[in-house]
Design an enzyme around this catalytic site. Sequence first.
Site, PDB file in Angstrom:
ATOM      1  N   ASN A 135       1.277   3.244  -2.626  1.00  0.00           N
ATOM      2  CA  ASN A 135       0.489   4.251  -3.335  1.00  0.00           C
ATOM      3  C   ASN A 135      -0.735   4.672  -2.524  1.00  0.00           C
ATOM      4  O   ASN A 135      -1.163   5.826  -2.596  1.00  0.00           O
ATOM      5  CB  ASN A 135       0.113   3.755  -4.738  1.00  0.00           C
ATOM      6  CG  ASN A 135       1.170   4.122  -5.779  1.00  0.00           C
ATOM      7  OD1 ASN A 135       1.551   5.280  -5.902  1.00  0.00           O
ATOM      8  ND2 ASN A 135       1.665   3.129  -6.513  1.00  0.00           N
ATOM      9  N   ASN A 167      -5.502   3.288 -12.887  1.00  0.00           N
ATOM     10  CA  ASN A 167      -4.429   2.382 -12.458  1.00  0.00           C
ATOM     11  C   ASN A 167      -3.094   3.099 -12.633  1.00  0.00           C
ATOM     12  O   ASN A 167      -2.997   4.069 -13.388  1.00  0.00           O
ATOM     13  CB  ASN A 167      -4.446   1.106 -13.321  1.00  0.00           C
ATOM     14  CG  ASN A 167      -3.413   0.091 -12.871  1.00  0.00           C
ATOM     15  OD1 ASN A 167      -3.204  -0.104 -11.675  1.00  0.00           O
ATOM     16  ND2 ASN A 167      -2.750  -0.552 -13.817  1.00  0.00           N
ATOM     17  N   GLY A 203       0.782  -1.223   0.000  1.00  0.00           N
ATOM     18  CA  GLY A 203       0.000   0.000   0.000  1.00  0.00           C
ATOM     19  C   GLY A 203       0.817   1.277   0.000  1.00  0.00           C
ATOM     20  O   GLY A 203       0.426   2.260   0.621  1.00  0.00           O
ATOM     21  N   ASP A 262      -3.013  -2.896 -18.786  1.00  0.00           N
ATOM     22  CA  ASP A 262      -2.053  -1.791 -18.910  1.00  0.00           C
ATOM     23  C   ASP A 262      -2.188  -1.078 -20.256  1.00  0.00           C
ATOM     24  O   ASP A 262      -1.186  -0.793 -20.929  1.00  0.00           O
ATOM     25  CB  ASP A 262      -0.612  -2.311 -18.724  1.00  0.00           C
ATOM     26  CG  ASP A 262      -0.425  -2.993 -17.380  1.00  0.00           C
ATOM     27  OD1 ASP A 262      -1.086  -2.580 -16.417  1.00  0.00           O
ATOM     28  OD2 ASP A 262       0.390  -3.932 -17.300  1.00  0.00           O
ATOM     29  N   HIS A 301       1.038   2.154 -13.456  1.00  0.00           N
ATOM     30  CA  HIS A 301       1.927   1.075 -13.907  1.00  0.00           C
ATOM     31  C   HIS A 301       3.358   1.601 -13.909  1.00  0.00           C
ATOM     32  O   HIS A 301       3.609   2.696 -14.410  1.00  0.00           O
ATOM     33  CB  HIS A 301       1.505   0.610 -15.301  1.00  0.00           C
ATOM     34  CG  HIS A 301       2.327  -0.537 -15.815  1.00  0.00           C
ATOM     35  ND1 HIS A 301       2.157  -1.822 -15.357  1.00  0.00           N
ATOM     36  CD2 HIS A 301       3.333  -0.589 -16.714  1.00  0.00           C
ATOM     37  CE1 HIS A 301       3.023  -2.620 -15.970  1.00  0.00           C
ATOM     38  NE2 HIS A 301       3.748  -1.897 -16.789  1.00  0.00           N
ATOM     39  N   ARG A 312      -5.359  -8.497  -9.045  1.00  0.00           N
ATOM     40  CA  ARG A 312      -6.318  -9.307  -9.792  1.00  0.00           C
ATOM     41  C   ARG A 312      -6.640  -8.649 -11.124  1.00  0.00           C
ATOM     42  O   ARG A 312      -6.701  -7.402 -11.204  1.00  0.00           O
ATOM     43  CB  ARG A 312      -7.632  -9.480  -9.007  1.00  0.00           C
ATOM     44  CG  ARG A 312      -7.468 -10.022  -7.609  1.00  0.00           C
ATOM     45  CD  ARG A 312      -6.836 -11.391  -7.570  1.00  0.00           C
ATOM     46  NE  ARG A 312      -7.678 -12.411  -8.210  1.00  0.00           N
ATOM     47  CZ  ARG A 312      -7.255 -13.639  -8.497  1.00  0.00           C
ATOM     48  NH1 ARG A 312      -6.001 -13.993  -8.260  1.00  0.00           N
ATOM     49  NH2 ARG A 312      -8.058 -14.512  -9.049  1.00  0.00           N
ATOM     50  N   ILE A 313      -6.849  -9.463 -12.155  1.00  0.00           N
ATOM     51  CA  ILE A 313      -7.328  -8.944 -13.426  1.00  0.00           C
ATOM     52  C   ILE A 313      -8.775  -8.506 -13.246  1.00  0.00           C
ATOM     53  O   ILE A 313      -9.574  -9.208 -12.626  1.00  0.00           O
ATOM     54  CB  ILE A 313      -7.210 -10.021 -14.527  1.00  0.00           C
ATOM     55  CG1 ILE A 313      -5.733 -10.245 -14.865  1.00  0.00           C
ATOM     56  CG2 ILE A 313      -8.008  -9.628 -15.764  1.00  0.00           C
ATOM     57  CD1 ILE A 313      -5.500 -11.419 -15.779  1.00  0.00           C
TER      58      ILE A 313
END
Lengths: 228, 228
Positions: free
Chosen positions: B25, B118, B23, B156, B120, B102-103
Amino acid sequence: MTTADGQHESKRLALGVLASGTGTNFDAIAAAIDDGRLQADIAVLICNRTEAKVLAKAKTRGIHCLLIPHAEFPDRETFDTAVADALEAAGTELVVLAGFDRIVTAALLDRFTNRMVNIHPALLPAFKGTDAQAQAADYGVAIAGATVHFVDEHMDHGPIIVQAAVPVAPGEDAHTVQQRILAQEHRIYPYAIQLFAEGRLRVDGRNVVIDGRPAPDDSALISPPIPW
Amino acid sequence: MTTADGQHESKRLALGVLASGTGTNFDAIAAAIDDGRLQADIAVLICNRTEAKVLAKAKTRGIHCLLIPHAEFPDRETFDTAVADALEAAGTELVVLAGFDRIVTAALLDRFTNRMVNIHPALLPAFKGTDAQAQAADYGVAIAGATVHFVDEHMDHGPIIVQAAVPVAPGEDAHTVQQRILAQEHRIYPYAIQLFAEGRLRVDGRNVVIDGRPAPDDSALISPPIPW
């Protein structure tokens, strides 16, 4: 060689430049030689297209120019052998691809292993191949860039020497983005060649080890910029 | 809403954070909320792993936490439906993936179209998927980075909001590079969320149009740095 006052004087690097077009990177390299940033000489400029503007530019500078039209050769290998012969005849130590629009085969590459460099208008490995800037614009990136790399047998793939990142705003005019990238190309290409001229580059697998490279600092390019 | 002194006061954005790990972020987002850079509140923190450190961090902050272990669901869709239900029950306006492992399927994504972001640890589209920093190191890049993007149905891949580029030296220690990228992640993720909170983001195909975005300037990040 050591001069009378004890300074080490590097032998100037002999460049063989291959170009097909306008020659803006040729201009940048020639300018860096003129103003002393780049301790090298262009031993020969080889062009494969009669109409390329780079030919007249090189002639104006008094540079040894050769027109070797690829269309007059039966296949890529024969053309590449002629180019390699001409590069060697001129005493070329480093081959510089500057907007050269032909795929380089082993017939040329194997005679200049780790002695041939290219510049690509993207942050490789993103956006290989043609129209890299348009590919980046279509993807909607916020950061684009350029890469100088050694040439290997795969397109836009060899070990990376220098990269430059620039901000872009999605939806920007393609020409504006291209010019912003080109401005950085004109800085990093002469610099990468100068690193080679100083004997500071060593290829170790995928890594280009640069003698005396400063450790990366905390600098960053953020796009869009953060006002905090 | 307009306050007594005539200032426009934005409603604070309700975030639903999905996390699976340490965690960091999450910490950066919570810190940006605390110091007023980010006008938002974390309405719920949903975690899919019992052992994740982020759970204790969120509890300490008094944030509404839900543990929804994916392993207890028969398939991805059932799990994602439970997550989406929980996000909606908490009043989530923007879903923030913060190290969520998870996807995400359509069962969750379709209920938060263009409302899920998201981050990356790479300059997308380079180095998608897991271990992006290691992929970049293996490739030998001179510039790495991070990307905040809207989530779409491909991994992504969604439209890019903010990117940050950092220098790396080929052969550097992987942890050092990871920390350098992470430091920028912690800057750009709260900023991207704040842009959303201010209602300044509009998705137009692959482009994220940012209201009031300054035109890109001539700044560049060059690696290694050029001494000229």
